[in-house]
Design a protein around this motif. Structure first.
Motif, short mmCIF file in Angstrom:
data_model
loop_
_atom_site.label_atom_id
_atom_site.label_comp_id
_atom_site.label_asym_id
_atom_site.label_seq_id
_atom_site.Cartn_x
_atom_site.Cartn_y
_atom_site.Cartn_z
N PHE A 261 0.67 -1.25 -0.34
CA PHE A 261 0.31 -0.04 -0.28
C PHE A 261 0.66 1.55 -0.29
O PHE A 261 0.30 2.00 -0.54
CB PHE A 261 -0.82 -0.16 0.74
N LYS A 262 2.10 0.97 0.75
CA LYS A 262 3.34 2.42 0.76
C LYS A 262 4.07 2.31 -0.87
O LYS A 262 3.35 4.11 -1.00
CB LYS A 262 3.95 2.26 1.50
N LEU A 264 1.76 2.28 -3.75
CA LEU A 264 1.10 2.50 -4.31
C LEU A 264 0.90 3.72 -4.92
O LEU A 264 1.12 5.08 -5.35
CB LEU A 264 -0.41 1.69 -4.05
N GLU A 265 0.57 4.28 -2.79
CA GLU A 265 0.58 5.85 -2.69
C GLU A 265 1.46 6.71 -2.99
O GLU A 265 1.40 7.86 -3.47
CB GLU A 265 0.78 6.34 -0.87
N ASP A 266 3.04 6.26 -2.56
CA ASP A 266 4.26 7.38 -3.22
C ASP A 266 4.08 6.89 -4.25
O ASP A 266 4.75 8.03 -5.40
CB ASP A 266 5.40 6.29 -2.17
N LYS A 268 2.20 7.06 -7.19
CA LYS A 268 1.00 8.27 -7.37
C LYS A 268 1.16 9.79 -7.41
O LYS A 268 1.80 10.43 -8.05
CB LYS A 268 -0.25 7.60 -6.77
N ASP A 269 1.82 9.74 -6.20
CA ASP A 269 2.95 11.01 -5.25
C ASP A 269 4.00 11.65 -6.10
O ASP A 269 3.90 12.49 -6.87
CB ASP A 269 3.00 10.88 -4.03
#
Length: 291
Positions: A261-262, A264-266, A268-269
């Motif tokens: 999940f980390k 995916l978030e990082d 995308k940012d």
């Protein structure tokens, strides 16, 4: 030689009934027989109660001993269930013996009951055999995250009949050991490391080399991503509306979901900061005016 015949107390007691005679002496003898049997009945009840108390103490001591032993926790529940059944059987046999039932009769009844129970409880016996197979095969242990017949969760207990797993949303699932021993089992935590696989699609207008460099930078900043084996980031496909980039990063099994999940978030940012577009399906509608 003169044969001496001793009267059977039961026949003597029922003699008035057979002769059609029923008097007060019959009931008095019946009552006296019951009174004579009361001490034996009380002794059997006391033995049963004491036996149950001793069984609880033994099982409690067994539990403490298993916790301090080197036995795997997977074996604890199975041994506890097995010893509990054996101890109850011993208490029951002792009580029946005290009540005056001959041991040969007890053995005969147990044998007959065993055959009847074995035929009627074939599935249950297969579950017991399945539990032995699970323990001997060491396919998983208590604390492992597994998938069995489509059910995923953490193994909490392996008893003599079934295996209990707890899902991620805290639901308890009980699976018969017979089913477990014949099922396809996926053990997600047996190995020390796992690979996180992700696929990101970028626009054809973006620089794919720049996108790969951005992804590698995100991976390098995540301390839970292992360096050996090194992460894999390459173009994997040219889709209808995107260039697909596959990411393969190795992590410790316990860190899998955190890293998943980390990343995916990082990523995308990081794409947003570097103006890298993640395209989405869209339909272009062209209207033609025939007038």
């Amino acid at each position: 030689m003169i044969a001496i015949q001793t009267a059977d107390p039961v026949e003597e007691l029922l003699a008035p009934l057979e002769n059609g005679e029923l008097d007060i002496s019959f009931f008095s003898r019946l009552w006296q027989s019951f009174l004579d049997y009361i001490p034996t009945l009380i002794a059997a009840i006391i033995i049963y109660i004491v036996g149950c108390i001793i069984n609880k103490i033994v099982l409690k001591l067994l539990g403490r001993g298993l916790e301090k032993s080197r036995f795997d926790k997977t074996v604890h529940g199975f041994l506890h269930s097995l010893v509990k059944i054996v101890l109850f059987g011993l208490v029951l046999i002792t009580v029946l013996t005290v009540l005056g039932i001959p041991m040969t009769s007890i053995i005969t009844v147990i044998g007959s009951a065993g055959i009847a129970i074995g035929l009627s409880l074939q599935n249950s016996l297969s579950n017991v055999a399945g539990g032995v197979i699970v323990l001997m095969g060491k396919m998983f242990k208590v604390g492992d995250y597994v998938k069995i017949n489509g059910d995923e969760g953490t193994v909490e207990e392996i008893s003599i009949i079934c295996t209990k797993i707890v899902t991620v949303d805290n639901k308890a699932v009980y699976i018969p050991n017979g089913t477990v021993s014949n099922a396809v089992i996926t053990n997600y935590t047996q190995e020390k490391t796992r690979r996180v696989d992700l696929v990101f699609g970028i626009s054809y207008d973006n620089d794919s080399k720049k996108a790969i460099s951005v992804i590698n930078g995100v991976l390098a900043q995540n301390s839970k991503v292992l360096c050996d084996p090194a992460p894999f980031v390459r173009i994997s496909a040219f889709s209808s509306n995107s260039v697909d980039i596959t990411i393969r990063a190795w992590v410790n099994s316990a860190d899998y979901w955190d890293v998943y999940f980390k990343l995916l978030e990082d990523i995308k940012d990081a794409f947003d900061k570097n103006d890298i577009v993640i395209p989405y399906n869209q339909i272009d509608v062209h209207m033609v005016d025939n007038k």
